[in-house]
Enzyme design. Structure first.
Site, PDB file in Angstrom:
ATOM      1  N   ALA A 133      66.348 -17.028 -41.615  1.00 26.18           N
ATOM      2  CA  ALA A 133      64.913 -16.877 -41.886  1.00 26.18           C
ATOM      3  C   ALA A 133      64.358 -15.840 -40.914  1.00 26.18           C
ATOM      4  CB  ALA A 133      64.210 -18.207 -41.710  1.00 26.18           C
ATOM      5  N   LYS A 134      63.498 -15.000 -41.405  1.00 24.79           N
ATOM      6  CA  LYS A 134      62.951 -13.919 -40.575  1.00 24.79           C
ATOM      7  C   LYS A 134      61.652 -14.410 -39.938  1.00 24.79           C
ATOM      8  CE  LYS A 134      62.602  -8.907 -40.961  1.00 24.79           C
ATOM      9  NZ  LYS A 134      63.399  -8.529 -39.798  1.00 24.79           N
TER      10      LYS A 134
END
Ligand code: PMP
Length: 299
Positions: free
Chosen positions: A152-153
């Site tokens: 996940a960014k």
């Protein structure tokens, strides 16, 4: 630096200079936001955004991991991006969507905080050198997948990348390479890693790395255009030391070839396959290969 005259915030275009946030902002205090980095390119048919939908889908995915409910669909965010580019009259550049917990809540549980969503876009040239770069192995390992969700960014994750980038720069390397918690090759602070050995391409498998959009683009181009298959597997530092070629991929970094790792030259630096992929990637993002036109969203 000029970060673009206009930006899109919570549904409307506004002047960037007028965009203000409170100092009591959840994401500012705790890193509780998600973001994307997207590039747009000048093509013969005007400005085009590369893989816009996939980036906005990843933004939504990252947001779901952090339980940020983005009140805009992937389509609405994509449309908003094109609006910002038109308003800023950008021919080519970089697009930065952010969704985060904002005001009206402090304390670690963000439940109840306002959701802030904005998209900025500005001119941004090369992120890393066009020539092969020197890379050093960071003493900071890539975030542990049982501490945080590595694919996940999430803004807060990037402290790991910042520390590694600072280490590289303080030690006169052009970029860092991070190992995972088992000492296997992971990725750069903002790039995925590929190595080539005896005509086969290898890249670390998913799990501790970001699922890069350039990574999947390059894997597809390699097999479809050059007949080079990519094997996704666990790779050890010796695999990089003994590689014939190596390169980083990323939206900002595009295809950046590695010259050396920790002072040891990689291969003989003829970089035959890497150079072909670097050129092919440039041709695709700049709209010169009609077969991949679906990957471009024109302003
Ligand atoms: N790894 C990390 C940690 C990154 O921040 C990035 C940049 N988004 C990448 C890899 C490359 O991803 P992409 O090709 O989707 O830009």
């Amino acid at each position: 630096m000029d970060f673009g005259t206009n930006l899109w915030r919570n549904g409307e275009l506004i002047k960037s200079k007028e965009a203000k946030i409170s100092l009591i902002n959840h994401a500012l205090h705790y890193g509780s936001g998600v973001f994307e980095g997207i590039r747009c390119y000048k093509t013969e048919r005007g400005t085009a955004v590369f893989r816009l939908k996939e980036h906005m889908e990843r933004l939504h995915y990252s947001a779901s991991v952090l339980e940020i409910k983005i009140p805009h669909t992937v389509e609405a965010l994509s449309h908003a991006t094109l609006e910002v580019l038109a308003a800023n009259k950008l021919e080519s550049g970089y697009i930065r969507p952010v969704a985060c917990f904002g005001e009206n809540k402090m304390g670690l549980n963000p439940h109840g905080a306002d959701i802030e969503v904005f998209i900025a876009a500005w001119a941004w040239g090369k992120y890393l050198s066009d020539d092969p770069i020197t890379v050093g192995t960071s003493p900071w390992i890539r975030i542990h997948p049982k501490s945080l969700q590595a694919d996940a960014k999430i803004n807060g994750h990037y402290v790991n990348s910042i520390m590694s980038s600072q280490w590289a720069s303080n030690n006169n390397y052009q970029e860092a390479l991070l190992l995972d918690y088992n000492g296997n090759l992971a990725e750069g602070p903002g790039e995925n890693l590929f190595i080539i050995k005896d005509g086969v391409m290898y890249t670390p498998k998913l799990g501790t790395i970001l699922n890069g959009i350039t990574r999947s683009t390059i894997m597809q181009l390699a097999v479809d255009e050059l007949g080079v298959k990519t094997v996704e597997k666990t790779l050890v530092p010796e695999d990089l030391l003994n590689a014939d070629e190596a390169f980083f991929t990323g939206t900002a970094a595009e295809v950046t070839i590695l010259k050396s790792i920790d002072g040891s030259q990689i291969g003989d630096q003829s970089n035959d396959i890497s150079n072909k992929l670097k050129q092919l990637y440039a041709d695709v993002v700049e709209g010169r290969v009609s077969k991949y036109d679906d990957w471009l969203s024109y302003v």
